[in-house]
Scaffold this motif. Structure first.
Motif, PDB file in Angstrom:
ATOM      1  N   UNK A  21     -15.240  -3.465   3.538  1.00  0.00           N
ATOM      2  CA  UNK A  21     -14.830  -4.822   3.888  1.00  0.00           C
ATOM      3  C   UNK A  21     -13.319  -4.981   3.755  1.00  0.00           C
ATOM      4  N   UNK A  22     -12.752  -4.392   2.691  1.00  0.00           N
ATOM      5  CA  UNK A  22     -11.298  -4.443   2.468  1.00  0.00           C
ATOM      6  C   UNK A  22     -10.566  -3.729   3.601  1.00  0.00           C
ATOM      7  N   UNK A  23     -11.064  -2.561   4.003  1.00  0.00           N
ATOM      8  CA  UNK A  23     -10.406  -1.789   5.060  1.00  0.00           C
ATOM      9  C   UNK A  23     -10.496  -2.492   6.408  1.00  0.00           C
ATOM     10  N   UNK A  24     -11.591  -3.185   6.652  1.00  0.00           N
ATOM     11  CA  UNK A  24     -11.724  -3.921   7.924  1.00  0.00           C
ATOM     12  C   UNK A  24     -10.684  -5.034   8.014  1.00  0.00           C
ATOM     13  N   UNK A  25     -10.210  -5.488   6.854  1.00  0.00           N
ATOM     14  CA  UNK A  25      -9.166  -6.522   6.822  1.00  0.00           C
ATOM     15  C   UNK A  25      -7.771  -5.909   6.823  1.00  0.00           C
ATOM     16  N   UNK A  26      -7.675  -4.608   7.171  1.00  0.00           N
ATOM     17  CA  UNK A  26      -6.396  -3.882   7.234  1.00  0.00           C
ATOM     18  C   UNK A  26      -5.725  -3.809   5.867  1.00  0.00           C
ATOM     19  N   UNK A  27      -6.544  -3.707   4.826  1.00  0.00           N
ATOM     20  CA  UNK A  27      -6.026  -3.565   3.472  1.00  0.00           C
ATOM     21  C   UNK A  27      -6.570  -2.294   2.839  1.00  0.00           C
ATOM     22  N   UNK A  28      -6.047  -1.965   1.651  1.00  0.00           N
ATOM     23  CA  UNK A  28      -6.407  -0.712   0.978  1.00  0.00           C
ATOM     24  C   UNK A  28      -6.866  -1.001  -0.451  1.00  0.00           C
ATOM     25  N   UNK A  29      -8.045  -0.508  -0.844  1.00  0.00           N
ATOM     26  CA  UNK A  29      -8.441  -0.625  -2.249  1.00  0.00           C
ATOM     27  C   UNK A  29      -7.648   0.359  -3.105  1.00  0.00           C
ATOM     28  N   UNK A  30      -7.280  -0.071  -4.299  1.00  0.00           N
ATOM     29  CA  UNK A  30      -6.491   0.782  -5.187  1.00  0.00           C
ATOM     30  C   UNK A  30      -6.907   0.543  -6.632  1.00  0.00           C
ATOM     31  N   UNK A  77      -6.363   8.982  -0.736  1.00  0.00           N
ATOM     32  CA  UNK A  77      -7.429   9.417   0.161  1.00  0.00           C
ATOM     33  C   UNK A  77      -7.132   8.868   1.557  1.00  0.00           C
ATOM     34  N   UNK A  78      -7.183   9.744   2.546  1.00  0.00           N
ATOM     35  CA  UNK A  78      -6.915   9.348   3.928  1.00  0.00           C
ATOM     36  C   UNK A  78      -8.109   9.662   4.817  1.00  0.00           C
ATOM     37  N   UNK A  87      -7.808   4.888   0.153  1.00  0.00           N
ATOM     38  CA  UNK A  87      -7.816   4.511  -1.268  1.00  0.00           C
ATOM     39  C   UNK A  87      -6.601   5.125  -1.948  1.00  0.00           C
ATOM     40  N   UNK A  88      -6.069   4.424  -2.959  1.00  0.00           N
ATOM     41  CA  UNK A  88      -4.909   4.926  -3.689  1.00  0.00           C
ATOM     42  C   UNK A  88      -5.148   4.792  -5.203  1.00  0.00           C
ATOM     43  N   UNK A  89      -4.883   5.861  -5.933  1.00  0.00           N
ATOM     44  CA  UNK A  89      -4.842   5.813  -7.395  1.00  0.00           C
ATOM     45  C   UNK A  89      -3.385   5.682  -7.806  1.00  0.00           C
TER      46      UNK A  89
END
Length: 202
Positions: A21-30, A77-78, A87-89
């Protein structure tokens, strides 16, 4: 190293469904972790993150409601096909503290014309202050002769950086160019010509 400011939102939803859902909004979970704090789950703007990650070891200033921290990307992660960030740590860092990072190795010049460059390590591990991480290390290879090797311990690191990698690890070496193999059929043609000359002599 300059800081890149990125707006961060704290999130309380987790799992694959929430991430999609976050990615569909052009955002990235971190996830932000380090210094003994409870990991903070964040949502970051996708385009800004993609631009920031073009700089190796970029220092990110996270700002937003309940968030005001410095961080280094430690795991990205790409999407394997499209290349966008999934995703970004992020590692929490403080000014003045030392961190271990990989910095890129860049060669300058050309080796001797009889040799060919064999770059075995494209980056090297160093320790540096979190807010003064070098962008990379340059290696002058101009005119290096065949058989020459340069190890990690011989690198001229930027001021403030300390080598963490094995000093005996080979960064690059100059190998001899391989002789070009004769084109297919050349040997056979030569043998045929010699045979015809022998027959004519007889």
């Amino acid at each position: 190293m300059s800081e890149v400011r990125i707006a961060a939102e704290q999130r309380s939803t987790f799992g694959k469904g929430a991430a999609r859902k976050i990615r569909r909004a052009a955002k990235v979970p971190a996830v932000l972790y380090g210094h003994g704090i409870e990991p903070k789950h964040l949502t970051l703007p996708g385009h800004e993150v993609l631009l920031a990650l073009r700089t190796p070891n970029v220092l990110i200033r996270l700002h937003g409601e309940g968030v005001d921290e410095l961080a280094l990307p430690k795991g990205v992660q790409r999407d394997p096909i499209k290349g966008f960030v999934e995703h970004v740590d992020l590692l929490l860092v403080k000014r003045g503290e030392k961190v271990t990072v990989e910095i890129p190795v860049t060669t300058i010049g050309d080796v001797n014309s009889e040799g060919i460059l064999d770059l075995q390590m494209t980056s090297v591990a160093v320790e540096a202050e979190a807010t003064h991480i070098p962008t990379g290390v340059d290696v002058d290879i101009e005119g290096l002769q065949v058989g020459t090797a340069i190890t990690a311990g011989e690198l001229k690191l930027p001021k403030g950086a300390t080598l963490i990698a094995d000093p005996e690890a080979v960064i690059l070496q100059v190998s001899a160019k391989q002789a070009e193999a004769p084109a297919e059929g050349e040997g056979a043609e030569g043998e045929g010509a010699e045979g015809e000359s022998a027959e004519a002599a007889e």
